[in-house]
Structures are given as structure tokens and as C-alpha cells.
Design a protein around this motif. Structure first.
Motif, PDB file in Angstrom:
ATOM      1  N   LEU A  89      -0.875   5.174  10.123  1.00 52.34           N
ATOM      2  CA  LEU A  89      -1.127   3.608   9.193  1.00 52.34           C
ATOM      3  C   LEU A  89       0.075   3.396   8.257  1.00 52.34           C
ATOM      4  O   LEU A  89       1.080   2.760   8.220  1.00 52.34           O
ATOM      5  CB  LEU A  89      -2.253   3.435   8.850  1.00 52.34           C
ATOM      6  CG  LEU A  89      -2.428   2.142   8.150  1.00 52.34           C
ATOM      7  CD1 LEU A  89      -2.349   1.125   8.707  1.00 52.34           C
ATOM      8  CD2 LEU A  89      -3.616   2.191   7.243  1.00 52.34           C
ATOM      9  N   TYR A  90       0.043   4.267   7.326  1.00 54.87           N
ATOM     10  CA  TYR A  90       0.859   4.387   6.248  1.00 54.87           C
ATOM     11  C   TYR A  90       2.336   4.644   6.545  1.00 54.87           C
ATOM     12  O   TYR A  90       3.223   4.014   5.661  1.00 54.87           O
ATOM     13  CB  TYR A  90       0.372   5.339   5.143  1.00 54.87           C
ATOM     14  CG  TYR A  90      -0.740   4.663   4.076  1.00 54.87           C
ATOM     15  CD1 TYR A  90      -0.536   4.180   2.836  1.00 54.87           C
ATOM     16  CD2 TYR A  90      -1.941   4.369   4.665  1.00 54.87           C
ATOM     17  CE1 TYR A  90      -1.344   3.787   2.023  1.00 54.87           C
ATOM     18  CE2 TYR A  90      -3.115   3.747   3.751  1.00 54.87           C
ATOM     19  CZ  TYR A  90      -2.520   3.349   2.633  1.00 54.87           C
ATOM     20  OH  TYR A  90      -3.733   2.628   1.744  1.00 54.87           O
ATOM     21  N   LEU A 116       0.781  -1.180  -0.023  1.00 53.37           N
ATOM     22  CA  LEU A 116      -0.085  -0.054   0.038  1.00 53.37           C
ATOM     23  C   LEU A 116       0.827   1.464  -0.054  1.00 53.37           C
ATOM     24  O   LEU A 116       0.520   2.470  -0.540  1.00 53.37           O
ATOM     25  CB  LEU A 116      -0.811   0.144   1.048  1.00 53.37           C
ATOM     26  CG  LEU A 116      -1.923  -1.085   1.320  1.00 53.37           C
ATOM     27  CD1 LEU A 116      -2.612  -1.079   2.799  1.00 53.37           C
ATOM     28  CD2 LEU A 116      -2.897  -0.864   0.244  1.00 53.37           C
ATOM     29  N   SER A 117       1.995   1.320   0.532  1.00 53.22           N
ATOM     30  CA  SER A 117       2.747   2.330   0.970  1.00 53.22           C
ATOM     31  C   SER A 117       3.464   2.770  -0.427  1.00 53.22           C
ATOM     32  O   SER A 117       3.260   4.029  -1.022  1.00 53.22           O
ATOM     33  CB  SER A 117       3.724   2.243   2.050  1.00 53.22           C
ATOM     34  OG  SER A 117       4.746   3.252   1.649  1.00 53.22           O
ATOM     35  N   ALA A 118       3.603   1.754  -1.423  1.00 49.26           N
ATOM     36  CA  ALA A 118       4.253   2.081  -2.575  1.00 49.26           C
ATOM     37  C   ALA A 118       3.235   2.675  -3.622  1.00 49.26           C
ATOM     38  O   ALA A 118       3.449   3.350  -4.486  1.00 49.26           O
ATOM     39  CB  ALA A 118       4.942   0.592  -3.196  1.00 49.26           C
ATOM     40  N   ALA A 119       1.890   1.989  -3.470  1.00 48.95           N
ATOM     41  CA  ALA A 119       0.858   2.441  -4.192  1.00 48.95           C
ATOM     42  C   ALA A 119       0.626   3.732  -3.915  1.00 48.95           C
ATOM     43  O   ALA A 119       0.294   4.783  -4.733  1.00 48.95           O
ATOM     44  CB  ALA A 119      -0.370   1.798  -3.873  1.00 48.95           C
ATOM     45  N   LYS A 145       4.194  12.961   1.422  1.00 52.96           N
ATOM     46  CA  LYS A 145       5.351  13.675   2.277  1.00 52.96           C
ATOM     47  C   LYS A 145       5.001  13.426   3.855  1.00 52.96           C
ATOM     48  O   LYS A 145       6.062  13.350   4.551  1.00 52.96           O
ATOM     49  CB  LYS A 145       5.308  15.065   1.955  1.00 52.96           C
ATOM     50  CG  LYS A 145       5.915  15.541   0.453  1.00 52.96           C
ATOM     51  CD  LYS A 145       6.121  16.758   0.168  1.00 52.96           C
ATOM     52  CE  LYS A 145       6.884  17.266  -1.149  1.00 52.96           C
ATOM     53  NZ  LYS A 145       6.816  18.627  -1.345  1.00 52.96           N
ATOM     54  N   ALA A 146       3.725  13.660   4.133  1.00 49.03           N
ATOM     55  CA  ALA A 146       3.726  13.581   5.538  1.00 49.03           C
ATOM     56  C   ALA A 146       4.174  12.000   5.950  1.00 49.03           C
ATOM     57  O   ALA A 146       4.333  11.652   7.049  1.00 49.03           O
ATOM     58  CB  ALA A 146       2.299  13.864   5.935  1.00 49.03           C
ATOM     59  N   VAL A 147       3.370  11.056   5.198  1.00 49.15           N
ATOM     60  CA  VAL A 147       3.550   9.464   5.540  1.00 49.15           C
ATOM     61  C   VAL A 147       5.239   9.396   5.442  1.00 49.15           C
ATOM     62  O   VAL A 147       5.652   8.629   6.356  1.00 49.15           O
ATOM     63  CB  VAL A 147       3.023   8.706   4.470  1.00 49.15           C
ATOM     64  CG1 VAL A 147       3.533   7.225   4.471  1.00 49.15           C
ATOM     65  CG2 VAL A 147       1.422   8.768   4.646  1.00 49.15           C
ATOM     66  N   HIS A 148       6.019   9.834   4.540  1.00 46.34           N
ATOM     67  CA  HIS A 148       7.349   9.850   4.664  1.00 46.34           C
ATOM     68  C   HIS A 148       7.901  10.247   5.687  1.00 46.34           C
ATOM     69  O   HIS A 148       8.951   9.631   6.259  1.00 46.34           O
ATOM     70  CB  HIS A 148       7.982  10.191   3.330  1.00 46.34           C
ATOM     71  CG  HIS A 148       9.000   9.795   2.918  1.00 46.34           C
ATOM     72  ND1 HIS A 148       9.304   8.330   2.160  1.00 46.34           N
ATOM     73  CD2 HIS A 148      10.513  10.070   2.848  1.00 46.34           C
ATOM     74  CE1 HIS A 148      10.473   8.109   1.920  1.00 46.34           C
ATOM     75  NE2 HIS A 148      11.553   9.239   2.348  1.00 46.34           N
TER      76      HIS A 148
END
Length: 517
Positions: free
Chosen positions: A68-69, A3-6, A34-37
Motif C-alpha cells: 500500500l505505502y 500518508l507516505s510522507a507521514a 526503507k522497505a516501502v521506499h
């Protein structure tokens, strides 16, 4: 296949498009990614490593998605937890799930402090600020866990854009979802990156999600129905989520109208609330192309009443936590069959079998079993339950079903809820369908109780719409529509039925209350 790559691909393709609306906030796909990263980088700075378990005890919000991500991108395993759980329920899941870190709402800090002694292995409490009135008088120094506390925003701010995520295998465990525990303590279903990604991809494709869709996300995100259908599938498809902190008919009508929502997903109780509301009008939901129902079987009478009032069709599907969750759905390119959960979605097989595991012909009732890339790898630390649920590559659901000649499946009832009256099988759902069809019944729940003469007797609990409705009138109504052995031996009226946080009626909890009288 994760999911992260998606999400990264979606951000690269349509970075300026809105990923979600939440209250007065909007985020683009680029901003969300960007926030997830940064959050993933911030977790690494705290010492979170690939394979560590992180509990996510957060309501519907941007923090849930980023948490989550971000954890998945950091290679961690996420354990979503209902924020409304009691201290005992929460403590059991955090202990059994071996949580190393907890992302939680600030209003839950006193609860976390209360159970902290039982959780010495939790190294970090990451607190999401809600600005709730109840937290104004509390300071971190008041709690024994204060040295382990960090704010969500501080973890996010410490993240670096240069963060290099670890390599993640599609067979690595991404999420552990704890089941409701109707047969005892909750069991943690281990869902891999492949499980979650494939199901989000396949259900999104099956329901024709696209970047033009605006999906109402009002179900609780910690529940697998919302997680896959209203969060993961939209993000994979490039759609926009309209996120609700909690379900409210008034808010759904207003937001659907304002944002021209195209998809609504809910459990039957939510549809019942929308239908019963005096504030809703057909024009409020005029932009919807699809209504999705799952979580439990929808009474046909409710489905027909809702469709007649709002002029929009409801498509029922079927899933369970152990299947990530969706296994079947009514197709969009063929007739929708009321009362059916539809057909197997792409890449997933369903069949109805007898006690020996042999497939039954169309029309016969047996246990529904599922096979596909969406099926869990097993229950966390519970090999005996895993062996009972997974046999020869098939997931045994415990649900009784039948299939028609055209490949549509129908859930008859839970195997454990079957009532046997004098040797005859009575399916609670069949009796509930009749009760729901009465114009003065809002909700109904049916189950079996011990009977000295017939083994079991049928007991019905009903929420009446009109106080003039009598039990005798309701029994007469049932008598003309059911065989005698299926008739409720007793009917009780209640102002409301017990429900879980997704709105699912807790039939077994009600039964337990009766048996304890």
C-alpha cells in the motif's frame, strides 16, 4: 498532506520503535520505511508510473502495508480487494478499476489465471509467497500468466535507496475503495491523499492515539475501517500495531495480554464472539484503555454485557467508505452514550436533513449528511452516482439518523431498509435491539417482506443461545416491549447468520434468500 510522507517523518523521529508485531516478526519504523521506499522503486523499475492503478489483493500482513505505502509513494492509485471474492467479483473490480498491476497472494494465482483473458491490460502480477500447502504442487509454468508474474520479494530486492518519488498532489486519487454493492454492482469511491491523511490524523487525534499505544489490528486491512483506524492512524501517531492474519478470540486474548494492548477496534460481531467465548477473562483485556466499535450499529444489550464481563468501555463511531471513513465518534472527554455514534469529529460536519435537504431539529429522524476534508471526490467512472451522493459539498449517506440536544447522533437505520407496515414506519434496528436484549439470543436480523394486507410485514431471523427457547416465547417477549405493528409476523431460527469478511451481518442477503424461496 499524504500518508507516505507521514511514515517518513515517523521513521525519522522514532526509527528504532516497533511499527508492528506480526506473528513472530517485528519491524521498526526505520525498517518499514526503507522497505516501502525500495518497493516503490521496484514498482518504478517495472514501469509503474504516477497515476497507474494497482490492485492489492492481500490479507493482513506486512506485505499489505509495504504494498500500500510503496504504491502510494510511487504515485500510484491503490485498489484494495477482498482476497475471498469470487472470480466474477474480482474480475469486475479489476476491469472497472483499470488495474495495470496486481499484488496478490500466491494461493490466488489459479483464480487470476482463470480470469486473465478478461484482464489483458494487467501487465504485472506481483505474487506474495505464503508457503501455503496448496501451492507446493503448482509451478509458474502451469499458468498462462507466468510471464507476467514476479515475486513480491524480487520487486522489493530490485528497489534502490536512491529512488526519487514523484510529486503527489493532495487532490490526487490515492485509493479507490469498492463499496459492497448492495444496490447493484460495486461502486469505486475515489479517496484522495488529503481524504485519507486528514481522516487518519483527525481520528487519531480525537481518540488520543500516541506512540505509547499498541493497537490490535484484527479487522481486515482491505476494509476502510481497519485501513484508517487500525493502520493509517497508528502509523501517523507513531503507535505500534499488533497485526492478526485473521480474527480469533483466543488469539486476541493471548496477544492483548502478551503485548499489553491499549486499543481494540472491531465490528459488533467480533465483540459478540469475544463475549460468547469461554476462553476470555477480564485480566486478558486489562491493559485496554479504549475499545472501538464501528461497521454497523452495536446492540445496546451486547455493549452492556461486554462491558460488564470485561470491565472496559466501548465507544461507538460512524463512518462509510465515501468518507474515508470516520465522520462521528463518541468523545473521550465527555460521557459516552450507549446506542449513539457520538459527535462530529474535528474538521467534519454532520447534520440530519429532510427530503428537501433542510436541517431538522433535535429529535427528528432524517437522512444523515456529511461534509469535510475526508469526503471522497466521487465514484470512479460513475458520474450519475456521484451527482446523487454529492450535493452542494455534502455527502448524502442514505442512513436515517437523529440528533439529541447535546449534539450526539443516533443511527436509526438504513434509508433503504425502512419497513412500512400499514403506513407506519418500522426501523429494523429497533426490533433487533429488543431481540438482542433477550438473554437467550446470540444474534438477530430483521427486515421487511411483502404483505398483501399491510404492504410489508416484519420478519426476524434469530440465532438462539439455548435450544429451549421457542418462537412463541420470543414473540411474547417482544410483545411486551414493542407496539403491535412492530412485532415480527414471523420468527425463524438459524444456526448462524450470513456475514461479510468484516463480520457485518448481511441483512439484505438474507432478505434476498427469503424473497427467492
Amino acid at each position: 498532506m499524504n500518508l507516505s510522507a507521514a511514515l517518513e517523518r515517523a521513521a525519522a523521529k522514532q526509527g528504532e520503535k516497533a511499527a508492528y508485531y506480526f506473528l513472530n516478526e517485528t519491524s521498526t519504523y526505520e525498517e518499514l520505511n526503507k522497505a516501502v521506499h525500495k518497493f516503490a522503486s521496484g514498482l518504478k523499475a517495472l514501469g509503474i508510473q504516477k497515476g497507474d492503478h494497482i490492485a492489492l489483493i492481500v490479507g493482513n500482513s506486512p506485505e499489505f502495508i509495504i504494498g500500500l505505502y510503496g504504491a502510494l509513494r510511487a504515485g500510484a492509485t491503490v485498489i484494495p480487494v477482498n482476497p475471498l471474492y469470487s472470480p466474477g467479483e474480482m474480475s469486475y473490480i479489476l476491469q472497472n478499476g483499470d488495474a495495470k498491476a496486481v499484488i496478490m497472494l500466491d494461493v490466488l494465482v489459479p483464480l487470476a489465471d482463470k480470469i486473465a483473458e478478461a484482464l489483458p491490460f494487467v501487465e504485472h502480477y506481483i505474487i506474495c509467497e505464503t508457503k501455503d500447502e496448496r501451492t507446493k504442487e503448482a509451478s509458474p509454468e502451469m499458468f498462462s500468466i507466468c510471464r507476467k508474474m514476479k515475486t513480491f520479494s524480487s520487486v522489493l530486492d530490485k528497489g534502490l535507496p536512491s529512488f526519487q518519488p514523484p510529486d503527489v498532489s493532495e487532490e490526487d486519487t490515492a485509493v479507490i475503495l469498492y463499496t459492497s454493492g448492495t444496490t447493484g454492482k460495486p461502486k469505486g469511491a475515489m479517496l484522495t491523499h488529503k481524504n485519507l491523511y486528514s481522516n487518519a490524523r483527525d481520528i487519531g487525534s480525537y481518540l488520543q492515539f500516541s506512540d505509547k499505544d499498541r493497537i490490535i489490528t484484527a479487522l481486515p486491512m482491505f476494509h476502510v475501517f481497519c485501513l484508517s483506524v487500525c493502520l493509517n492512524a497508528p502509523l501517523i501517531s507513531g503507535a505500534t500495531m499488533i497485526i492478526f492474519p485473521k480474527f480469533s478470540p483466543r488469539a486476541v486474548f493471548a496477544q492483548a495480554r502478551q503485548h499489553k494492548a491499549t486499543v481494540f477496534a472491531g465490528v459488533p460481531t467480533m465483540y459478540n464472539f469475544l463475549y460468547q467465548s469461554d476462553e476470555g477473562h477480564p485480566e486478558d483485556l486489562a491493559s485496554l484503555r479504549l475499545c472501538i466499535s464501528g461497521g454497523s450499529s452495536m446492540p445496546v444489550a451486547l455493549l452492556e454485557n461486554f462491558e460488564e464481563k470485561f470491565h472496559v468501555k466501548i465507544s461507538e463511531g460512524y463512518g462509510l467508505s465515501e468518507a474515508s471513513p470516520v465522520a462521528a465518534f463518541n468523545p473521550l472527554d465527555r460521557p459516552r452514550k450507549a446506542g449513539s455514534i457520538g459527535c462530529s469529529i474535528m474538521n467534519v460536519e454532520n447534520k440530519v436533513v429532510n427530503e428537501q435537504g433542510e436541517e431538522l431539529p433535535a429529535g427528528e429522524v432524517g437522512e444523515l449528511i456529511v461534509r469535510g476534508p475526508n469526503v471522497m471526490k466521487g465514484y470512479y467512472k460513475q458520474p450519475e452516482y456521484t451527482a446523487a451522493a454529492l450535493k452542494n459539498g455534502w455527502l448524502y449517506t442514505g442512513d436515517l439518523a437523529r440528533k439529541d440536544e447535546e449534539g450526539y447522533f443516533y443511527i436509526v437505520d438504513r434509508k433503504k431498509d425502512l419497513i412500512i407496515v400499514g403506513g407506519y414506519n418500522v426501523y429494523p434496528r429497533e426490533v433487533e435491539e429488543v431481540l438482542y436484549s433477550h438473554p437467550y439470543v446470540i444474534e438477530a436480523a430483521v427486515f421487511g417482506v411483502p404483505d398483501p394486507d399491510y404492504g410489508e410485514a416484519v420478519l426476524a431471523f434469530v440465532v438462539p443461545k439455548d435450544e429451549k427457547l421457542t418462537k412463541e416465547e420470543l414473540l411474547d417477549y417482544c410483545r411486551s416491549r414493542l407496539a403491535d405493528y412492530k412485532l415480527p409476523a414471523q420468527v425463524e431460527f438459524l444456526e448462524e447468520l450470513p456475514k461479510n469478511t468484516t463480520g457485518k451481518i448481511l441483512r439484505r442477503a438474507l432478505k434476498q434468500q427469503v424473497l427467492q424461496r
